[in-house]
Motif scaffolding. Structure first.
Motif, PDB file in Angstrom:
ATOM      1  N   LEU A 258     -16.730  -7.148 -49.769  1.00 28.08           N
ATOM      2  CA  LEU A 258     -15.301  -7.293 -50.000  1.00 28.08           C
ATOM      3  C   LEU A 258     -15.427  -7.710 -51.676  1.00 28.08           C
TER       4      LEU A 258
ATOM      5  N   GLN B 250      -9.489 -12.395 -50.120  1.00 28.23           N
ATOM      6  CA  GLN B 250     -11.031 -13.027 -49.713  1.00 28.23           C
ATOM      7  C   GLN B 250     -10.663 -14.316 -49.204  1.00 28.23           C
TER       8      GLN B 250
ATOM      9  N   TRP C 298      -9.415 -14.335 -45.785  1.00 32.61           N
ATOM     10  CA  TRP C 298     -10.512 -14.145 -44.564  1.00 32.61           C
ATOM     11  C   TRP C 298     -11.411 -15.264 -44.469  1.00 32.61           C
TER      12      TRP C 298
ATOM     13  N   THR D 213      -3.891  -6.793 -45.329  1.00 34.71           N
ATOM     14  CA  THR D 213      -5.503  -7.219 -45.503  1.00 34.71           C
ATOM     15  C   THR D 213      -5.910  -7.679 -44.317  1.00 34.71           C
TER      16      THR D 213
ATOM     17  N   HIS E 167      -9.237  -5.967 -42.694  1.00 36.96           N
ATOM     18  CA  HIS E 167     -10.648  -6.563 -42.306  1.00 36.96           C
ATOM     19  C   HIS E 167     -10.680  -6.390 -40.837  1.00 36.96           C
TER      20      HIS E 167
END
Length: 369
Positions: free
Chosen positions: A69, A85, A88, A356, A360
């Motif tokens: 990523l 990020q 995540w 996202t 992901h």
């Protein structure tokens, strides 16, 4: 609206690069199972503060399947990528990794651009045009050559500016909108103060990525899935999964197998981006061939033509107005760039996190397909 998503957006979207970096470091430390690291940059922030690209590795260091990523390839677009990020990490995505899987987070690969709210690197390069083979002849862009002085005039108003605008409009009328967009955005290698300049050699940011890839033995992996976050093209808030021409139709098919039919390709004319020179996928394709899948996750902000005066002012400032960079005028230019590539609005940020999270999840599933 989903209150949980909005709460996450309020926590993960930040006001500047330094806040993003600290949150990334804190989130990685809180996870306790990641291996953090950082790569110092020779550049400095607006206040003279040191900059760095920070990384975190999760999972088996010998894993044959690795997800990557990457945020802030285009500096100021890092607000989006950093938030993705951080989300995540906050959602504990690393807990989904199996025994032969790993995830590498690369935070702010272009820390200069992120810190200064610019798309370019400290060398003035568009990093996503910098991954060409500089030992080979440089790509030619005759359209940009014809428009260079008009796209980057020496004055932002008055007769010089008016003449530049007239030249651009004449080119568009004569050659068409696609030819104009290609000339302006596909990448050029002759005008170092101009827009979409790909450089005369590898940038510091490119070399940093190459060091990270080497340090973590990425070329030895069986499968590498890369998500590179961007903003600025396409409908407001929509996250388009773009393939690049470097991987060709086989790369497009590999991406579609993992991410579904929303994946787009410039070869098919379905992408909001045109065929570009020197993209990051040029690098991944040379390095890994069919052992990789690269997608640019591009979130729309405002119409592309609205970006032209914003980018022109930014490039003008560094080409002709160096003394004004740290003045109110210069700070105003940076604010305009940031506002274009990072709509600081709840609806936009909510859309980013929804998309996202989906991408992901698809990426994690793709590692074990």
């Amino acid at each position: 609206m989903n209150d949980a998503i909005l709460d996450a957006a309020n926590r993960h979207f930040v006001s500047n690069y330094f806040e993003a970096r600290q949150k990334f470091r804190d989130y990685v430390a809180e996870a306790a199972v990641g291996q953090p690291g950082f790569y110092p940059s020779p550049a400095r922030g607006p206040g003279g503060d040191p900059l760095s690209t920070d990384i975190a590795w999760f999972g088996d260091r010998q894993a044959s399947k690795v997800g990557v990523l990457i945020s802030a390839t285009h500096g100021v677009e890092g607000y989006c990528g950093s938030a993705a990020q951080l989300d995540w990490l906050a959602e504990r995505g690393y807990e989904e990794l199996k025994s032969d899987e790993a995830m590498l987070l690369i935070h702010a690969i272009n820390p200069y651009g992120f810190a200064w709210d610019r798309r370019v690197t400290q060398e003035g390069c568009d990093l996503n045009r910098n991954f060409i083979d500089f030992a080979a002849p440089l790509p030619q862009n005759e359209g940009y050559d014809a428009l260079a002085d008009s796209l980057m005039p020496s004055a932002l108003d008055g007769p010089i500016f008016a003449s530049a605008e007239a030249t651009i409009e004449k080119y568009r009328a004569t050659h068409g909108e696609i030819a104009y967009r290609k000339a302006r955005t596909s990448g050029q290698y002759r005008h170092p103060t101009g827009m979409f300049f790909g450089g005369f050699g590898p940038t510091v940011a490119r070399q940093t990525l190459e060091r990270i890839v080497s340090d973590y033995s990425i070329p030895s992996r069986q499968l590498v899935l890369i998500i590179d976050y961007h903003t600025g093209l396409g409908p407001y808030g929509y996250g388009e999964l773009q393939c690049e021409q470097a991987s060709g139709m086989t790369g497009y098919q590999r991406a579609r197998d993992i991410f579904g039919h929303s994946v787009t390709s410039p070869d098919l004319g379905t992408s909001s981006a045109l065929v570009l020179n020197g993209t990051q996928d040029d690098y991944w394709q040379r390095l890994l061939g069919d052992r990789h899948v690269y997608v640019c996750l591009e979130f729309g902000t405002y119409p592309p033509e609205a970006a032209r005066p914003v980018l022109r002012a930014d490039h003008w400032l560094y080409a002709y107005g160096q003394a004004q960079i740290q003045t109110e005028f210069g700070r105003g230019v940076r604010r305009r760039v940031k506002q274009h590539y990072y709509p600081d609005r709840a609806d936009w940020k909510e859309m980013v996190l929804y998309r996202t999270r989906q991408v992901h999840r698809q990426m994690m599933q793709g590692m074990r397909a």
